[in-house]
Scaffold this motif. Structure first.
Motif, PDB file in Angstrom:
ATOM      1  N   ALA A 157      69.736  54.485 123.262  1.00  0.00           N
ATOM      2  CA  ALA A 157      69.862  54.552 121.807  1.00  0.00           C
ATOM      3  C   ALA A 157      71.324  54.691 121.387  1.00  0.00           C
ATOM      4  O   ALA A 157      71.768  54.073 120.412  1.00  0.00           O
ATOM      5  N   ALA A 158      72.081  55.483 122.128  1.00  0.00           N
ATOM      6  CA  ALA A 158      73.496  55.679 121.799  1.00  0.00           C
ATOM      7  C   ALA A 158      74.286  54.380 121.947  1.00  0.00           C
ATOM      8  O   ALA A 158      75.166  54.070 121.134  1.00  0.00           O
ATOM      9  N   THR A 159      73.961  53.583 122.975  1.00  0.00           N
ATOM     10  CA  THR A 159      74.678  52.310 123.141  1.00  0.00           C
ATOM     11  C   THR A 159      74.338  51.346 122.009  1.00  0.00           C
ATOM     12  O   THR A 159      75.188  50.561 121.576  1.00  0.00           O
ATOM     13  N   LYS A 160      73.108  51.401 121.518  1.00  0.00           N
ATOM     14  CA  LYS A 160      72.724  50.520 120.427  1.00  0.00           C
ATOM     15  C   LYS A 160      73.290  51.002 119.095  1.00  0.00           C
ATOM     16  O   LYS A 160      73.591  50.197 118.207  1.00  0.00           O
ATOM     17  N   ALA A 161      73.459  52.308 118.953  1.00  0.00           N
ATOM     18  CA  ALA A 161      74.163  52.825 117.773  1.00  0.00           C
ATOM     19  C   ALA A 161      75.595  52.298 117.765  1.00  0.00           C
ATOM     20  O   ALA A 161      76.140  51.937 116.712  1.00  0.00           O
ATOM     21  N   PHE A 162      76.191  52.245 118.953  1.00  0.00           N
ATOM     22  CA  PHE A 162      77.532  51.672 119.071  1.00  0.00           C
ATOM     23  C   PHE A 162      77.526  50.216 118.626  1.00  0.00           C
ATOM     24  O   PHE A 162      78.375  49.781 117.834  1.00  0.00           O
TER      25      PHE A 162
END
Length: 258
Positions: A157-162
């Motif tokens: 999820a954090a990589t997709k927020a990026f």
């Protein structure tokens, strides 16, 4: 008079084109007369797709995690495919479905190297040519996972927020140019995503979608096609799309035992 962008003028560079959303995007664009550079690590699948698509496709084996592989591939583009004006950063993956406290660090590293570093390396390699020609459109495939917290999403999820937010900041930097940037943020799409996430456990992967009518790769390809063929003066900042069968969770509550 309303006039869409002529798809025959598109030369698209698609990462992660060996299956799922990437392959569907390539098929959709070629069907409308565009040229596509299809990329991925699995050379057998890449060549099979190239044979299917014919002369409008150029196959480039590369690993988005490997900067040297990217530079070599981009420099080897045939003249007919070299002026890329549509970059679709589709390559990405999830690994593991554990809570953060139980996760394997190597899975986290793999997701960051692919979903963040890979996206940046491809963009960095192709953006100068677009800015020099003052023509181009970058579409990053993000995720609703980058917008809403969910248990077991953690680093994916954090990589997709990026990816979602990098699209917006990239657009800000390109203000004053004719370049466009779009973030497409899907919810559940039935692809090889879950099979990769659970490292080949097909039964577990099938269970993710059981009983649900979720999005298809072709649904996301249609969103890409729509955004990329609007008149050049129109920039779609972001598209968030989920299947009707998917909605938002309420806030979790954990009653005290005291």
């Amino acid at each position: 008079m309303y006039s869409r962008y002529d798809t025959r003028n598109l030369i698209a560079f698609i990462t992660g084109a060996t299956a799922g959303i990437g392959a569907a995007i390539a098929r959709r664009l070629v069907a409308e007369g565009a040229k596509v550079v299809i990329t991925g690590r699995r050379e057998d699948r890449l060549q099979a797709l190239k044979e299917e698509l014919g002369e409008q496709a150029c196959a480039l084996p590369l690993d988005v995690q490997d900067e040297t592989s990217i530079r070599t591939a981009v420099e080897s583009l045939p003249a007919a495919f070299s002026d890329i004006n549509l970059l679709i950063n589709n390559a990405g993956l999830a690994q593991g479905g554990e809570l953060s406290q139980d996760a394997e660090l190597e899975n986290w590293r793999t997701m960051i190297d692919t979903n963040v570093t890979g996206l940046l390396q491809i963009t960095h390699a192709l953006l100068p040519g677009m800015t020099e020609r003052n023509e181009g459109h970058i579409i990053n495939i993000g995720s609703v996972a980058g917008n809403y917290p969910a248990p077991r999403g953690n680093v994916y999820a954090a990589t997709k927020a990026f990816a979602n937010h990098f699209s917006l900041t990239l657009r800000a930097d390109l203000g004053g140019t004719d370049l466009r940037v779009t973030s497409i943020e899907p919810g559940m799409v039935e692809t090889e995503f879950s099979k990769v996430r659970y490292k080949g456990d097909e039964e577990k992967a099938r269970g993710v979608y059981e009983g649900l009518k979720v999005l298809s790769s072709e649904d996301i390809a249609e969103a890409v096609f729509w955004a990329s063929t609007l008149p050049p003066h129109m920039n779609i900042n972001r598209i968030e799309v989920m299947p009707t069968a998917q909605s938002f969770n309420s806030f979790a509550l954990y009653p005290s035992e005291d």
